[in-house]
Design an enzyme around this catalytic site. Structure first.
Site, short mmCIF file in Angstrom:
data_model
loop_
_atom_site.label_atom_id
_atom_site.label_comp_id
_atom_site.label_asym_id
_atom_site.label_seq_id
_atom_site.Cartn_x
_atom_site.Cartn_y
_atom_site.Cartn_z
N ASP A 85 -64.67 -19.09 -35.93
CA ASP A 85 -64.81 -17.64 -35.96
C ASP A 85 -65.24 -17.27 -37.38
OD1 ASP A 85 -64.38 -14.83 -35.39
OD2 ASP A 85 -62.46 -15.03 -36.42
N ASP A 87 -65.16 -13.48 -38.93
CA ASP A 87 -64.33 -12.44 -39.54
C ASP A 87 -62.86 -12.82 -39.56
OD1 ASP A 87 -66.63 -10.96 -39.81
OD2 ASP A 87 -66.29 -9.77 -38.01
N ARG A 130 -66.61 1.29 -31.58
CA ARG A 130 -66.63 1.21 -33.04
C ARG A 130 -68.00 1.60 -33.60
NH1 ARG A 130 -64.23 -4.68 -34.13
NH2 ARG A 130 -65.21 -5.05 -32.11
N LYS A 223 -67.00 -15.73 -26.23
CA LYS A 223 -66.86 -16.89 -27.10
C LYS A 223 -66.61 -18.15 -26.26
CE LYS A 223 -65.40 -14.71 -31.41
NZ LYS A 223 -64.36 -14.64 -32.46
#
Length: 291
Positions: A85, A87, A130, A223
């Site tokens: 990953d 972030d 977002r 993912k």
């Protein structure tokens, strides 16, 4: 934010690779180019390595998976590929939160990020919500990339070097954006074809147009699908996923990752950490275990 590990960042600036030029995007679905907007080139991407305060002993003592089982350690040492990953794992920041803060919508977006990473709302819903809060233009994204270089988690560069020295393939699997991940991958020596991430879309004048919904990482379970695709195409015998969030844990599915290693050196998400095969608070643990 629930489950947030306390950190203190002291950026250490590193010289960028010679002739490295920051590129806002690798491939764009629109006809817009950097030259069209006459966006300034970066004079060198300053890579920041953040120093993170160790979590207290009491924090790690709540879990019984901070030491790997024998079979976990054996698989880690013979792994063919590792998917990271980005972030709060490879980088200490949540990229979309930082971009939103830069554009003036940090707090509202961070609240959505917390919900998305805990798995309480579908990822695609949280991503669209977002972005709609600040609608970043291409010029803003490029300005952000130039003024706010990424901050790399301590030890990740050494870990990736160690893995590559063992002929282990390294991938970046992220719900973040290629425009922000490409510079990180370039510095860490990860080829563009080993990046699975989302893509911001812009109109001919650089206005925000949304994101590419065809990217597998743009939705819940993405993912896991990306990892399954990687494994199927390359016929890896052993594959590990490393991350901090619920979407990373999802990658441990049949045909996907054999192990999920939860990295809690930036954020400790207890609901995710407790289900990990191995919980680490420092990448040095993974480095040492390879020796």
């Amino acid at each position: 934010m629930e489950g947030l590990a306390s950190i203190r960042s002291t950026p250490i600036r590193h010289s960028p690779p010679r002739k490295f030029i920051l590129r806002c995007f690798m491939r764009s679905p629109s006809s817009l180019t950097m030259q069209n907007l006459n966006v300034r080139r970066s004079r060198g991407l300053a890579l920041s390595a953040a120093s993170v305060d160790p979590l207290s002993v009491s924090a790690s003592a709540r879990f019984d998976n901070t030491l790997p089982a024998k079979e976990v350690l054996e698989l880690w040492r013979k792994v063919d590929a590792v998917c990271f990953d980005v972030d709060s794992t490879v980088c200490i920041d949540e990229g979309i939160d930082e971009l939103a803060e830069f554009c003036g919508a940090g707090k509202a977006v961070a609240e959505w990020t917390a919900r998305a990473m805990s798995g309480s709302v579908p990822f695609e819903e949280a991503l669209a919500a977002r972005l709609s809060l600040f609608n970043p233009s291409l010029a803003q994204v490029c300005d952000f990339l130039e003024k706010k270089p990424p901050r790399i988690s301590p030890g990740i560069a050494e870990l990736i070097r160690k893995l590559r020295a063992k002929d282990t393939h390294v991938y970046l699997i992220s719900g973040g954006f290629r425009q922000m991940i490409n510079p990180v991958a370039s510095i860490l020596g990860i080829p563009p074809e080993n990046i699975f991430a989302n893509q911001l879309l812009f109109g001919n004048s650089g206005e925000f147009k949304g994101f590419d919904v065809n990217e597998p990482t743009s939705r819940s379970g993405g993912k896991a699908k990306a990892v399954q695709q990687i494994r199927k195409i390359n016929k890896y015998k052993a594959l590990v996923m490393v991350g901090d969030g619920a979407t990373d844990l999802e990658a441990r599915k049949p045909g996907g990752a054999d192990l999920f290693i939860c990295y809690a050196g930036v954020q400790l998400r207890e609901a995710v950490a407790v289900k990990a095969d191995w919980l680490v608070f420092n990448f040095q643990d993974l480095i040492t275990s390879l020796e």
